[in-house]
Scaffold this active site. Structure first.
Site, PDB file in Angstrom:
ATOM      1  N   GLU A 243      41.654 -20.087 126.786  1.00 38.09           N
ATOM      2  CA  GLU A 243      42.262 -18.865 126.212  1.00 38.09           C
ATOM      3  C   GLU A 243      43.379 -18.677 127.355  1.00 38.09           C
ATOM      4  O   GLU A 243      42.987 -18.174 128.321  1.00 38.09           O
ATOM      5  CB  GLU A 243      41.443 -17.790 126.054  1.00 38.09           C
TER       6      GLU A 243
ATOM      7  N   CYS B 170      47.906 -10.622 127.591  1.00 36.70           N
ATOM      8  CA  CYS B 170      48.418 -12.040 127.153  1.00 36.70           C
ATOM      9  C   CYS B 170      49.189 -11.992 125.913  1.00 36.70           C
ATOM     10  O   CYS B 170      49.973 -13.016 125.764  1.00 36.70           O
ATOM     11  CB  CYS B 170      47.199 -13.079 127.312  1.00 36.70           C
TER      12      CYS B 170
ATOM     13  N   LYS C 135      31.482 -15.619 135.528  1.00 40.13           N
ATOM     14  CA  LYS C 135      32.267 -15.435 136.690  1.00 40.13           C
ATOM     15  C   LYS C 135      33.466 -14.598 136.415  1.00 40.13           C
ATOM     16  O   LYS C 135      34.241 -14.941 135.715  1.00 40.13           O
ATOM     17  CB  LYS C 135      32.747 -16.644 137.435  1.00 40.13           C
TER      18      LYS C 135
ATOM     19  N   GLU D 236      55.905 -16.623 131.199  1.00 41.84           N
ATOM     20  CA  GLU D 236      55.281 -15.339 131.161  1.00 41.84           C
ATOM     21  C   GLU D 236      55.345 -14.394 132.303  1.00 41.84           C
ATOM     22  O   GLU D 236      55.135 -14.982 133.696  1.00 41.84           O
ATOM     23  CB  GLU D 236      53.677 -15.797 130.965  1.00 41.84           C
TER      24      GLU D 236
HETATM   25  P1  NAD Z   1      43.949 -16.866 136.867  1.00 41.60           P
HETATM   26  O1  NAD Z   1      43.897 -18.221 136.157  1.00 41.60           O
HETATM   27  O2  NAD Z   1      44.565 -16.993 137.982  1.00 41.60           O
HETATM   28  O3  NAD Z   1      42.587 -16.542 136.826  1.00 41.60           O
HETATM   29  C1  NAD Z   1      41.531 -16.219 136.062  1.00 41.60           C
HETATM   30  C2  NAD Z   1      40.387 -16.862 136.150  1.00 41.60           C
HETATM   31  O4  NAD Z   1      40.258 -18.153 136.706  1.00 41.60           O
HETATM   32  C3  NAD Z   1      39.486 -15.936 137.255  1.00 41.60           C
HETATM   33  O5  NAD Z   1      38.409 -15.656 137.304  1.00 41.60           O
HETATM   34  C4  NAD Z   1      39.884 -16.835 138.601  1.00 41.60           C
HETATM   35  O6  NAD Z   1      38.963 -16.624 139.623  1.00 41.60           O
HETATM   36  C5  NAD Z   1      39.656 -18.205 138.019  1.00 41.60           C
HETATM   37  N1  NAD Z   1      40.233 -19.480 138.439  1.00 41.60           N
HETATM   38  C6  NAD Z   1      41.418 -19.586 139.173  1.00 41.60           C
HETATM   39  N2  NAD Z   1      41.737 -20.776 139.643  1.00 41.60           N
HETATM   40  C7  NAD Z   1      40.546 -21.604 139.127  1.00 41.60           C
HETATM   41  C8  NAD Z   1      40.347 -22.944 138.766  1.00 41.60           C
HETATM   42  N3  NAD Z   1      41.000 -23.871 139.731  1.00 41.60           N
HETATM   43  N4  NAD Z   1      39.220 -23.402 138.162  1.00 41.60           N
HETATM   44  C9  NAD Z   1      38.424 -22.606 137.567  1.00 41.60           C
HETATM   45  N5  NAD Z   1      38.605 -21.088 137.658  1.00 41.60           N
HETATM   46  C10 NAD Z   1      39.652 -20.571 138.282  1.00 41.60           C
HETATM   47  O7  NAD Z   1      44.771 -16.087 135.685  1.00 41.60           O
HETATM   48  P2  NAD Z   1      44.786 -14.599 136.016  1.00 41.60           P
HETATM   49  O8  NAD Z   1      46.034 -14.359 136.830  1.00 41.60           O
HETATM   50  O9  NAD Z   1      43.300 -13.918 136.543  1.00 41.60           O
HETATM   51  O10 NAD Z   1      45.125 -13.837 134.652  1.00 41.60           O
HETATM   52  C11 NAD Z   1      46.253 -13.878 134.030  1.00 41.60           C
HETATM   53  C12 NAD Z   1      46.440 -14.956 132.988  1.00 41.60           C
HETATM   54  O11 NAD Z   1      45.402 -15.076 131.847  1.00 41.60           O
HETATM   55  C13 NAD Z   1      47.621 -14.772 132.213  1.00 41.60           C
HETATM   56  O12 NAD Z   1      48.318 -15.922 132.320  1.00 41.60           O
HETATM   57  C14 NAD Z   1      47.328 -14.310 130.804  1.00 41.60           C
HETATM   58  O13 NAD Z   1      48.295 -14.730 129.568  1.00 41.60           O
HETATM   59  C15 NAD Z   1      46.043 -15.140 130.695  1.00 41.60           C
HETATM   60  N6  NAD Z   1      45.102 -14.279 129.615  1.00 41.60           N
HETATM   61  C16 NAD Z   1      44.879 -15.022 128.340  1.00 41.60           C
HETATM   62  C17 NAD Z   1      43.985 -14.595 127.593  1.00 41.60           C
HETATM   63  C18 NAD Z   1      43.914 -15.321 126.169  1.00 41.60           C
HETATM   64  O14 NAD Z   1      43.015 -14.710 125.740  1.00 41.60           O
HETATM   65  N7  NAD Z   1      44.692 -16.363 125.947  1.00 41.60           N
HETATM   66  C19 NAD Z   1      43.581 -13.346 127.781  1.00 41.60           C
HETATM   67  C20 NAD Z   1      43.924 -12.693 128.788  1.00 41.60           C
HETATM   68  C21 NAD Z   1      44.485 -13.238 129.951  1.00 41.60           C
END
Ligand code: NAD
Length: 473
Positions: free
Chosen positions: A245, A279, A170, A379
């Site tokens: 992650e 990230c 997804k 962050e």
């Molecule tokens: P987000 O958590 O809002 O969304 C990430 C994904 O999770 C999306 O596909 C979203 O639809 C889904 N999602 C949202 N709520 C959910 C739930 N309750 N259950 C399951 N899935 C859910 O994050 P974002 O704003 O899209 O991305 C930014 C974040 O991602 C930042 O905190 C960044 O640091 C982190 N990130 C981490 C890594 C890593 O490898 N550690 C890499 C890239 C991004």
């Protein structure tokens, strides 16, 4: 506007069960560019069922067979290179001329890398009378963010395919096109039906369904720490494997005897890459008090080289942020930094000159940041660098480790030997020394609230492996 009305389930494009859609906005033009169907419980169940059925056959194939298919996928990714570039430009605003380097090249390399690792699955260790075998974990659910949409997808899919797992992916609502192209590629190269399934939809709605599904053996999530906790909570009752992650607030320590100009250039460019939406960006820069003012003026000069603007423009180094929502979050942090008393030495919360619309944010740097300020602790996920001063190296290490996060870190010292001594003491999954960059051989993942899994390197393959012991006597 592209209208996508199907999900890829069991080797076929199928209409979603419901009629709801999600509209994707091009963050540079603010025009709607894509409409995707919103998958629901029926769609998730169909995808999981397809992945379950495909598992026995796929996991029983030889590693060589899987590797050959993966190499064919990599070739097809090269054929679709321009489409992949366009997808990044359109949905997340990445400058066209940077998208290959930042997003697509490493993804293709990643597919080849794990093709070359698949043979590890065939290895049987003999420990006296005990045989130790590697088996695929099973059906894997992948939930990804929008900041490196293709790279994140391949970082999960490639080792999972190599291990013999089947997949339900997804993408983030904002960036569906990379996954769509990958589904077309998997179909074209003849990946068996059900091995890769793609469901679009709202993370809040279908994320929990994927995470707690009893027929899913593992969920791998990349995104915010808050959503990662919800995924782990939803997954707990079925005792499935969870790989998280999550976010970061990584520190770069620059020592008194480092080449300051090179170190500051590295630090500033690192934070501004991908418009700050990385990230593992080294967003807290720790500087010796004795060279602090010199460092601030260097940063102020170097950041002027960044050019913010239209992602179609070849001279632009930073496009917009991926969404207006993300822009507002980052601008709020910039205002908060000013209110907290940090000194804004570049950028700010107004629009970059000459731009009236789009999710743009000026490359911003705060000096005189202290450890307790929220801009030093939380962050921001945008092009905002915080510069902090330290009195001695022990204090620098303590300040760098004083974070709930531990995704990445960096050290710029006089030489590699001195940098290594500091690197060993930093509480983070990675440490980049002397200006180094992403390396596929390096396992990537967090300490503390940055997560518990590892992607890339041979460690990522092991995330998708069950260990079986056969005791023969
Ligand atoms: P987000 O958590 O809002 O969304 C990430 C994904 O999770 C999306 O596909 C979203 O639809 C889904 N999602 C949202 N709520 C959910 C739930 N309750 N259950 C399951 N899935 C859910 O994050 P974002 O704003 O899209 O991305 C930014 C974040 O991602 C930042 O905190 C960044 O640091 C982190 N990130 C981490 C890594 C890593 O490898 N550690 C890499 C890239 C991004």
């Amino acid at each position: 506007m592209k209208v996508i009305d199907s999900l890829y389930i069991n080797g076929q494009w199928q209409k979603a069960h419901g009629n709801d859609t999600v509209l994707v906005t091009n963050p540079a033009t603010e025009q709607t560019c894509v409409s995707i169907p919103k998958g629901d419980k029926v769609d998730v169940n169909a995808a999981v069922s397809a992945a379950r059925h495909a598992l026995p056959g796929w996991s029983a194939t030889t590693a060589q067979h899987r590797a050959e298919l993966m190499l064919a996928v990599a070739c097809e990714m090269e054929n679709r290179y321009q489409d992949l570039i366009d997808a990044h430009m359109e949905t997340m605003g990445c400058p066209r001329h940077l998208a290959g380097d930042l997003h697509v090249d490493a993804a293709i390399e990643g597919m080849r890398y794990y093709a070359s690792q698949a043979h590890i699955m065939d290895q049987v260790e003999e420990r006296g009378e005990v045989l130790i075998l590697k088996e695929a974990v099973g059906v894997c659910a992948f939930i990804n963010p929008w900041n490196y949409p293709l790279h994140q997808l391949i970082g999960k899919v490639a080792p999972a395919l190599a291990a013999g797992c089947t997949i339900i992916a997804k993408p983030a609502e904002q960036t569906p096109l990379q996954d769509l192209i990958m589904a077309e590629i998997f179909h074209k190269v003849g990946l068996p039906a059900g091995v890769f399934n793609l469901v679009f939809g709202s993370g809040r709605e279908i994320g929990p369904l994927m995470s707690n599904h009893p027929q899913v053996d593992m969920v791998s999530f990349t995104g915010s720490t808050a959503a990662g906790i919800q995924v782990a909570t939803a997954a707990a009752p079925t005792v499935k494997r969870v790989c998280q992650e999550l976010g970061g607030k990584s520190a770069l320590i620059i020592t008194e005897d480092a080449d300051l100009a090179a170190a500051i250039r590295y630090g500033v460019e690192d934070v501004m890459t991908n418009s700050g939406q990385t990230c593992n960006a080294l967003t807290r820069m720790y500087l010796p008090a004795s060279r602090y003012q010199e460092a601030v003026s260097l940063a102020q000069d170097i950041v002027q080289e960044q050019k913010v603007g239209d992602p179609q423009n070849e001279t632009v180094t930073m496009g917009p942020l991926a969404s207006k929502r993300q822009q507002e979050t980052v601008l709020q942090f910039i205002r908060q930094g000013v209110d907290e008393g940090a000194r804004l030495i570049a950028g700010g919360a107004d629009m970059p000159t000459g731009l009236e619309k789009g999710a743009y944010v000026r490359p911003s740097i705060f000096a005189d940041v202290t450890q307790e300020m929220s801009i030093a602790r939380e962050e921001i996920f945008g092009p905002v660098l915080c510069m902090l001063a330290y009195d001695n190296i022990e204090q620098a290490i303590e300040m760098a480790n004083d974070s709930v996060y531990g995704l990445s870190s960096g050290v710029y010292a006089k030489d590699k030997v001195s940098a290594l001594k500091i690197a060993r003491r930093l509480q983070a999954g990675q440490c980049y020394i002397q200006g180094s960059y992403f390396n596929m051989n390096a396992p990537f993942g967090g300490y503390k609230q940055s997560g518990n899994g590892r992607e890339w390197g041979k460690e990522a393959l092991h995330e998708y492996v069950e260990t079986k012991a056969i005791i023969c006597g």
